[in-house]
Design an enzyme around this catalytic site. Structure first.
Site, PDB file in Angstrom:
ATOM      1  N   SER A 131       0.829  -1.201   0.000  1.00  0.00           N
ATOM      2  CA  SER A 131       0.000   0.000   0.000  1.00  0.00           C
ATOM      3  C   SER A 131       0.867   1.256   0.000  1.00  0.00           C
ATOM      4  O   SER A 131       1.618   1.517   0.946  1.00  0.00           O
ATOM      5  CB  SER A 131      -0.904   0.016   1.229  1.00  0.00           C
ATOM      6  OG  SER A 131      -1.459   1.306   1.363  1.00  0.00           O
TER       7      SER A 131
ATOM      8  N   HIS B  76      -1.188  -1.301  -4.313  1.00  0.00           N
ATOM      9  CA  HIS B  76      -2.438  -0.898  -3.667  1.00  0.00           C
ATOM     10  C   HIS B  76      -2.456   0.616  -3.460  1.00  0.00           C
ATOM     11  O   HIS B  76      -1.536   1.185  -2.881  1.00  0.00           O
ATOM     12  CB  HIS B  76      -2.537  -1.625  -2.328  1.00  0.00           C
ATOM     13  CG  HIS B  76      -3.839  -1.487  -1.613  1.00  0.00           C
ATOM     14  ND1 HIS B  76      -4.928  -2.289  -1.865  1.00  0.00           N
ATOM     15  CD2 HIS B  76      -4.228  -0.635  -0.632  1.00  0.00           C
ATOM     16  CE1 HIS B  76      -5.927  -1.947  -1.061  1.00  0.00           C
ATOM     17  NE2 HIS B  76      -5.537  -0.940  -0.303  1.00  0.00           N
TER      18      HIS B  76
ATOM     19  N   ASP C  81      -4.772   3.747  -1.906  1.00  0.00           N
ATOM     20  CA  ASP C  81      -5.879   4.059  -1.008  1.00  0.00           C
ATOM     21  C   ASP C  81      -6.386   5.469  -1.259  1.00  0.00           C
ATOM     22  O   ASP C  81      -5.689   6.441  -0.968  1.00  0.00           O
ATOM     23  CB  ASP C  81      -5.403   3.955   0.447  1.00  0.00           C
ATOM     24  CG  ASP C  81      -5.133   2.517   0.840  1.00  0.00           C
ATOM     25  OD1 ASP C  81      -6.078   1.716   0.818  1.00  0.00           O
ATOM     26  OD2 ASP C  81      -3.967   2.188   1.153  1.00  0.00           O
TER      27      ASP C  81
ATOM     28  N   MET D 230      -9.048   8.255  -0.244  1.00  0.00           N
ATOM     29  CA  MET D 230      -9.935   8.619   0.877  1.00  0.00           C
ATOM     30  C   MET D 230     -10.480  10.023   0.676  1.00  0.00           C
ATOM     31  O   MET D 230      -9.729  10.920   0.287  1.00  0.00           O
ATOM     32  CB  MET D 230      -9.150   8.590   2.190  1.00  0.00           C
ATOM     33  CG  MET D 230      -8.468   7.273   2.463  1.00  0.00           C
ATOM     34  SD  MET D 230      -7.519   7.391   3.984  1.00  0.00           S
ATOM     35  CE  MET D 230      -6.653   5.822   3.938  1.00  0.00           C
TER      36      MET D 230
ATOM     37  N   HIS E 112      -8.278   1.105  -4.071  1.00  0.00           N
ATOM     38  CA  HIS E 112      -9.238   0.923  -2.971  1.00  0.00           C
ATOM     39  C   HIS E 112      -9.906   2.262  -2.698  1.00  0.00           C
ATOM     40  O   HIS E 112      -9.292   3.162  -2.132  1.00  0.00           O
ATOM     41  CB  HIS E 112      -8.443   0.407  -1.747  1.00  0.00           C
ATOM     42  CG  HIS E 112      -9.247   0.263  -0.504  1.00  0.00           C
ATOM     43  ND1 HIS E 112      -8.652   0.068   0.733  1.00  0.00           N
ATOM     44  CD2 HIS E 112     -10.583   0.263  -0.280  1.00  0.00           C
ATOM     45  CE1 HIS E 112      -9.600  -0.042   1.656  1.00  0.00           C
ATOM     46  NE2 HIS E 112     -10.766   0.078   1.071  1.00  0.00           N
TER      47      HIS E 112
ATOM     48  N   MET F 114     -12.133   4.570  -0.754  1.00  0.00           N
ATOM     49  CA  MET F 114     -12.822   4.805   0.518  1.00  0.00           C
ATOM     50  C   MET F 114     -13.521   6.140   0.384  1.00  0.00           C
ATOM     51  O   MET F 114     -13.147   7.148   1.008  1.00  0.00           O
ATOM     52  CB  MET F 114     -11.805   4.801   1.672  1.00  0.00           C
ATOM     53  CG  MET F 114     -11.361   3.402   2.053  1.00  0.00           C
ATOM     54  SD  MET F 114      -9.828   3.398   2.982  1.00  0.00           S
ATOM     55  CE  MET F 114      -8.647   3.402   1.628  1.00  0.00           C
TER      56      MET F 114
ATOM     57  N   MET G  32     -11.540  -5.746   5.369  1.00  0.00           N
ATOM     58  CA  MET G  32     -10.785  -4.766   6.154  1.00  0.00           C
ATOM     59  C   MET G  32     -10.498  -5.354   7.532  1.00  0.00           C
ATOM     60  O   MET G  32     -11.419  -5.684   8.277  1.00  0.00           O
ATOM     61  CB  MET G  32     -11.585  -3.461   6.307  1.00  0.00           C
ATOM     62  CG  MET G  32     -11.729  -2.646   5.035  1.00  0.00           C
ATOM     63  SD  MET G  32     -10.184  -2.288   4.161  1.00  0.00           S
ATOM     64  CE  MET G  32      -9.236  -1.426   5.399  1.00  0.00           C
TER      65      MET G  32
ATOM     66  N   GLY H  94      -9.037   4.099   6.950  1.00  0.00           N
ATOM     67  CA  GLY H  94      -8.754   5.526   7.119  1.00  0.00           C
ATOM     68  C   GLY H  94      -7.289   5.826   7.407  1.00  0.00           C
ATOM     69  O   GLY H  94      -6.799   6.891   7.060  1.00  0.00           O
ATOM     70  N   PHE H  95      -6.610   4.877   8.034  1.00  0.00           N
ATOM     71  CA  PHE H  95      -5.226   5.147   8.434  1.00  0.00           C
ATOM     72  C   PHE H  95      -4.379   3.891   8.298  1.00  0.00           C
ATOM     73  O   PHE H  95      -4.872   2.781   8.506  1.00  0.00           O
ATOM     74  CB  PHE H  95      -5.178   5.623   9.891  1.00  0.00           C
ATOM     75  CG  PHE H  95      -6.015   6.844  10.127  1.00  0.00           C
ATOM     76  CD1 PHE H  95      -5.505   8.119   9.896  1.00  0.00           C
ATOM     77  CD2 PHE H  95      -7.333   6.719  10.535  1.00  0.00           C
ATOM     78  CE1 PHE H  95      -6.302   9.253  10.090  1.00  0.00           C
ATOM     79  CE2 PHE H  95      -8.139   7.840  10.728  1.00  0.00           C
ATOM     80  CZ  PHE H  95      -7.618   9.111  10.502  1.00  0.00           C
ATOM     81  N   GLY H  96      -3.104   4.096   8.015  1.00  0.00           N
ATOM     82  CA  GLY H  96      -2.153   2.992   8.023  1.00  0.00           C
ATOM     83  C   GLY H  96      -1.639   2.790   9.443  1.00  0.00           C
ATOM     84  O   GLY H  96      -1.904   3.602  10.338  1.00  0.00           O
TER      85      GLY H  96
ATOM     86  N   ASP I 165      -6.736  -6.346   4.226  1.00  0.00           N
ATOM     87  CA  ASP I 165      -6.096  -5.034   4.285  1.00  0.00           C
ATOM     88  C   ASP I 165      -6.107  -4.486   5.712  1.00  0.00           C
ATOM     89  O   ASP I 165      -7.167  -4.244   6.280  1.00  0.00           O
ATOM     90  CB  ASP I 165      -6.891  -4.102   3.353  1.00  0.00           C
ATOM     91  CG  ASP I 165      -6.252  -2.737   3.169  1.00  0.00           C
ATOM     92  OD1 ASP I 165      -5.156  -2.511   3.710  1.00  0.00           O
ATOM     93  OD2 ASP I 165      -6.857  -1.906   2.466  1.00  0.00           O
ATOM     94  N   GLY I 166      -4.899  -4.289   6.260  1.00  0.00           N
ATOM     95  CA  GLY I 166      -4.774  -3.647   7.566  1.00  0.00           C
ATOM     96  C   GLY I 166      -4.056  -4.505   8.585  1.00  0.00           C
ATOM     97  O   GLY I 166      -4.480  -5.618   8.890  1.00  0.00           O
TER      98      GLY I 166
ATOM     99  N   SER J 255       2.600  -0.197   6.180  1.00  0.00           N
ATOM    100  CA  SER J 255       3.735   0.124   7.045  1.00  0.00           C
ATOM    101  C   SER J 255       4.718  -1.039   7.167  1.00  0.00           C
ATOM    102  O   SER J 255       5.928  -0.813   7.267  1.00  0.00           O
ATOM    103  CB  SER J 255       3.239   0.562   8.420  1.00  0.00           C
ATOM    104  OG  SER J 255       2.231  -0.296   8.886  1.00  0.00           O
TER     105      SER J 255
HETATM  106  C1  DX5 Z   1      -6.348   1.668   5.557  1.00  0.00           C
HETATM  107  C2  DX5 Z   1      -5.893   1.332   4.182  1.00  0.00           C
HETATM  108  C3  DX5 Z   1      -4.778   0.373   4.122  1.00  0.00           C
HETATM  109  C4  DX5 Z   1      -3.505   0.836   4.795  1.00  0.00           C
HETATM  110  C5  DX5 Z   1      -2.902  -0.372   5.437  1.00  0.00           C
HETATM  111  O1  DX5 Z   1      -7.532   2.389   5.492  1.00  0.00           O
HETATM  112  O2  DX5 Z   1      -6.960   0.764   3.430  1.00  0.00           O
HETATM  113  O3  DX5 Z   1      -4.494  -0.055   2.793  1.00  0.00           O
HETATM  114  O4  DX5 Z   1      -2.578   1.431   3.927  1.00  0.00           O
HETATM  115  O5  DX5 Z   1      -1.825   0.002   6.208  1.00  0.00           O
HETATM  116  P1  DX5 Z   1      -1.064  -0.977   7.190  1.00  0.00           P
HETATM  117  O6  DX5 Z   1      -0.588  -2.150   6.363  1.00  0.00           O
HETATM  118  O7  DX5 Z   1       0.037  -0.149   7.738  1.00  0.00           O
HETATM  119  O8  DX5 Z   1      -2.069  -1.425   8.238  1.00  0.00           O
HETATM  120 ZN    ZN Z   2      -6.470  -0.152   1.428  1.00  0.00          ZN
END
Ligand code: DX5
Ligand code: ZN
Length: 232
Positions: A11, A36, A38, A40, A69, A71, A140, A145-147, A178-179, A201
């Site tokens: 991602s 990937h 993201d 948002m 993806h 969102m 999910m 929303g966040f990594g 994902d996540g 990450s």
């Molecule tokens: C979160 C994203 C993910 C995110 C995953 O909303 O959809 O794709 O980048 O990040 P990690 O792998 O750090 O959890």
């Molecule tokens: Zn994602």
């Protein structure tokens, strides 16, 4: 014994945006299968990331399919624009799609693979009537929303439930998660039936991201995951 490795979809949310071109080149050279992205909107999720111009620029250097993806609310309004920007797989959220069946058809008619993402609270059973038409289900394993968030453990069971539904219906959908993916959660997800692992990450914060992708790809070998799916 046939072994199976999962597809890896790093991602870009966790990439260094100042060096985005180099980061994409790194993924090109890596064992990753997809890239990937993201998107948002600050409405469907409480964060804003990047949009069409970034996808378009990434497409120019990417040598792997773009796994986009969305969102965002009303994803059907932007499906064509993301196809034009270079999306190969376009995933919309079930929770953002009151006319999900129509949106899946729209994405496929535009020539992309159609993905449906499920938030952690959404049951797999909500996919029963559309699973035959879906190319990818994105589970999910964090709230979107966040990594860098921690993995929701129930996701492993959810993947197993989803795989049951897919097998029972003869669907060829891939299961993507994902996540919070790392070597431990990744291995357990693949054993439960995951075909594709998204990792942000865990890949980009590594001192050697290339080795990380390789590790993620190789450690998770499974015997139970040899069903026929579409190839990308
Ligand atoms: C979160 C994203 C993910 C995110 C995953 O909303 O959809 O794709 O980048 O990040 P990690 O792998 O750090 O959890
Ligand atoms: Zn994602």
């Amino acid at each position: 014994m046939k072994t199976h490795t999962a597809k890896i979809s790093p991602s870009l949310l966790a990439a260094d945006f100042l060096r985005l071109g180099e980061e994409v080149e790194m993924i090109n050279r890596s064992a990753a299968d997809w890239i990937h992205l993201d998107v948002m909107d600050g409405v469907f999720v409480p964060n804003i990331s990047y949009g069409l111009p970034v996808v378009e620029r990434v497409k120019k250097v990417a040598r792997k399919p773009l796994d986009v993806h969305l969102m965002i609310v009303q994803p059907e309004r932007y499906a064509e624009a993301f196809r034009d920007a270079g999306a190969d797989i376009l995933t919309v959220h079930l929770e953002a799609s009151p006319h999900l069946h129509r949106t899946i058809q729209q994405v496929k008619n535009l020539g992309m693979k159609a993905g449906v993402a499920l938030n952690p609270h959404s049951p797999v059973a909500l996919l029963e009537e559309v699973i035959a038409a879906v190319d990818v289900v994105l589970v999910m394993s964090v709230n979107p929303g966040f990594g860098g968030q921690s993995f929701i453990e129930e996701s492993v069971n959810k993947v197993a439930k989803l795989k049951k539904l897919i097998d029972a219906t003869g669907s060829r959908a891939l299961v993507e998660v994902d996540g919070g993916v790392n070597l431990d959660t990744g291995r357990r997800l693949v054993m439960a039936g995951a075909d594709v692992l998204v990792a942000g990450s865990f890949v980009f914060n590594a001192s050697d991201p290339l080795a990380r992708v390789e590790e993620l790809k190789n450690v998770i070998k499974s015997r139970n995951n040899t069903r026929d799916t579409w190839k990308q």
